[in-house]
Scaffold this motif. Structure first.
Motif, PDB file in Angstrom:
ATOM      1  N   ASN A  96     -44.136   4.563 -10.243  1.00  0.00           N
ATOM      2  CA  ASN A  96     -42.726   4.939 -10.236  1.00  0.00           C
ATOM      3  C   ASN A  96     -42.068   4.783 -11.605  1.00  0.00           C
ATOM      4  O   ASN A  96     -41.056   5.434 -11.887  1.00  0.00           O
ATOM      5  N   CYS A  97     -42.651   3.933 -12.441  1.00  0.00           N
ATOM      6  CA  CYS A  97     -42.140   3.738 -13.803  1.00  0.00           C
ATOM      7  C   CYS A  97     -42.842   4.638 -14.814  1.00  0.00           C
ATOM      8  O   CYS A  97     -42.604   4.514 -16.020  1.00  0.00           O
ATOM      9  N   GLY A  98     -43.706   5.532 -14.341  1.00  0.00           N
ATOM     10  CA  GLY A  98     -44.395   6.455 -15.239  1.00  0.00           C
ATOM     11  C   GLY A  98     -45.519   5.829 -16.035  1.00  0.00           C
ATOM     12  O   GLY A  98     -45.928   6.367 -17.064  1.00  0.00           O
ATOM     13  N   ARG A  99     -46.061   4.698 -15.554  1.00  0.00           N
ATOM     14  CA  ARG A  99     -47.172   4.040 -16.233  1.00  0.00           C
ATOM     15  C   ARG A  99     -48.456   4.253 -15.435  1.00  0.00           C
ATOM     16  O   ARG A  99     -48.423   4.408 -14.215  1.00  0.00           O
ATOM     17  N   VAL A 100     -49.585   4.217 -16.122  1.00  0.00           N
ATOM     18  CA  VAL A 100     -50.881   4.234 -15.463  1.00  0.00           C
ATOM     19  C   VAL A 100     -51.232   2.790 -15.119  1.00  0.00           C
ATOM     20  O   VAL A 100     -51.262   1.923 -15.988  1.00  0.00           O
ATOM     21  N   ALA A 101     -51.485   2.529 -13.846  1.00  0.00           N
ATOM     22  CA  ALA A 101     -51.810   1.182 -13.393  1.00  0.00           C
ATOM     23  C   ALA A 101     -53.259   0.861 -13.740  1.00  0.00           C
ATOM     24  O   ALA A 101     -54.162   1.671 -13.482  1.00  0.00           O
ATOM     25  N   VAL A 102     -53.490  -0.306 -14.321  1.00  0.00           N
ATOM     26  CA  VAL A 102     -54.834  -0.750 -14.682  1.00  0.00           C
ATOM     27  C   VAL A 102     -55.217  -1.919 -13.782  1.00  0.00           C
ATOM     28  O   VAL A 102     -54.533  -2.946 -13.759  1.00  0.00           O
ATOM     29  N   VAL A 103     -56.300  -1.745 -13.028  1.00  0.00           N
ATOM     30  CA  VAL A 103     -56.851  -2.792 -12.171  1.00  0.00           C
ATOM     31  C   VAL A 103     -58.100  -3.333 -12.862  1.00  0.00           C
ATOM     32  O   VAL A 103     -58.962  -2.553 -13.287  1.00  0.00           O
ATOM     33  N   LEU A 104     -58.220  -4.650 -12.975  1.00  0.00           N
ATOM     34  CA  LEU A 104     -59.327  -5.250 -13.718  1.00  0.00           C
ATOM     35  C   LEU A 104     -60.546  -5.443 -12.816  1.00  0.00           C
ATOM     36  O   LEU A 104     -60.491  -6.116 -11.799  1.00  0.00           O
ATOM     37  N   GLY A 105     -61.645  -4.845 -13.220  1.00  0.00           N
ATOM     38  CA  GLY A 105     -62.897  -4.923 -12.497  1.00  0.00           C
ATOM     39  C   GLY A 105     -63.442  -3.524 -12.257  1.00  0.00           C
ATOM     40  O   GLY A 105     -62.734  -2.533 -12.458  1.00  0.00           O
ATOM     41  N   PRO A 106     -64.708  -3.468 -11.883  1.00  0.00           N
ATOM     42  CA  PRO A 106     -65.548  -4.588 -11.487  1.00  0.00           C
ATOM     43  C   PRO A 106     -66.158  -5.340 -12.657  1.00  0.00           C
ATOM     44  O   PRO A 106     -66.382  -4.777 -13.716  1.00  0.00           O
TER      45      PRO A 106
END
Length: 368
Positions: A141-151
């Motif tokens: 919603n803020c126009g950012r790409v979400a980064v999830v750490l892993g695997p």
């Protein structure tokens, strides 16, 4: 031509600005192929891609200088191409070169975590570190790409649940259960089962790509949250060791797990149609709720034609539209299935932390 363009939804109308202009093909002739690609862009603007595997952190370590927000052609992934490809979330691999174990694996993984935090902090307009499904939505919603750490690889634990908790506190959300004595060809040992339980308590998801068939079956049955295979296609179509046979695909689907098909020529084939064939097969065997996408960009793998970098997802979605995939099936493929798995892990972790004390078990204590 003008009337047709006026009827095309803009990115704002269909769910967020991902950098796609109102007319992404102003100079191309209008025809059936262009219309399908326009439909793909419109669909992805509302249901962006949650990419299950990116090797970008390791690739960036070898560059003396980079700017992901401006654009970086030395790698397959940067913010402009992520937005062009409508990638809303990205799983960043913390895998290490083969041969690292024990203290060296732990230290190298901690260095990787420190590095990815610095990369995200230095690109605040494009990237945002997230830990939960809700934070992914906030980032989008803020126009950012979400980064999830892993695997990360299981050797990074050094056979210690305490280290697992430390890695989770630093942001780790996925752990690959392969390459250790407690998750081997024979399956999970007692300690391996305790690792699964502690992962459930913390909200760390199990990645089973590259694990033995015995480990996949036991982990899928034991885990209270759905498990993932972040880089697995259909072995019936291509006999790669990381691809899954139909019986395991069916087990994974029955357990509510997720098979994320990699966009690599080695595992799926050299063309977009080959990748689509694997997606069709996994959908047929395991169900549409079991299918996801894994770009595997910047991992050193060769990619199919027309899928050379992170901007090319619309071309794959256009191929699936031509094959008759419905919008609801595509929304699950790109975004919905990953959100479901992450929400399940979040919910299970909150419930388990009220019931179960953390274990201090090490491998020697359980497997003697």
């Amino acid at each position: 031509m003008a009337d047709l363009q006026d009827d095309t939804p803009t990115t704002t109308e269909v769910g967020g600005d991902y950098g796609l202009p109102d007319d992404p093909f102003p100079d191309e002739p209008y025809g059936p192929a262009d219309e399908t690609l326009r439909r793909a862009h419109s669909l992805l603007a509302g249901h962006p891609v949650a990419d299950g595997y990116s090797g970008l952190p390791w690739a960036l370590r070898h560059l003396p200088w980079y700017d992901l927000e401006l654009g970086e052609m030395s790698v397959d992934t940067d913010v402009p191409r992520l937005r062009e490809g409508h990638v809303g979330a990205l799983f960043w691999s913390l895998h290490l070169p083969e041969g690292l174990a024990g203290d060296r694996a732990v230290g190298a993984t901690l260095e990787q975590l420190d590095f990815v935090h610095s990369v995200i902090d230095s690109h605040p307009e494009g990237l945002r570190l997230v830990r939960t499904a809700g934070q992914i939505i906030d980032a989008r919603n803020c126009g950012r790409v979400a980064v999830v750490l892993g695997p990360a690889g299981a050797p990074a634990l050094d056979d210690s649940l305490g280290i697992l908790r430390i890695l989770h506190a630093l942001g780790l959300r996925l752990l690959t259960l392969a390459g250790t004595a407690w998750a081997s060809e024979a399956g999970l040992t007692r300690f391996g089962e305790e690792v699964i339980r502690e992962m459930n308590r913390l909200g760390v998801l199990a990645d089973l790509s590259g694990a033995s068939e015995a480990t996949v079956s036991r982990a899928a049955a034991l885990s209270k949250t759905p498990v993932l295979c972040t880089r697995s296609a259909a072995r019936a179509l291509r006999p790669h060791p990381a691809n899954l046979p139909d019986d395991l695909l069916a087990e994974l689907g029955a357990a509510g797990g997720l098979c994320m098909v990699p966009l690599t020529a080695e595992q799926t084939g050299p063309t977009v149609r080959d990748v689509a064939d694997h997606l069709d097969h996994v959908r047929a065997v395991a169900g549409p709720e079991c299918v996801g996408l894994s770009g595997t960009y910047d991992s050193g793998a060769a990619h199919p034609r027309d899928l050379a970098d992170a901007s090319r997802y619309p071309h794959l979605i256009a191929e699936l539209l031509r094959r008759g995939w419905s919008e609801s099936e595509l929304s699950l493929l790109t975004w919905g299935n990953v959100q479901r798995v992450l929400r399940s892990a979040d919910f299970t972790a909150r419930a388990a932390q009220h019931r179960r004390e953390p274990s201090n078990a090490r491998i020697a204590e359980l497997d003697g």
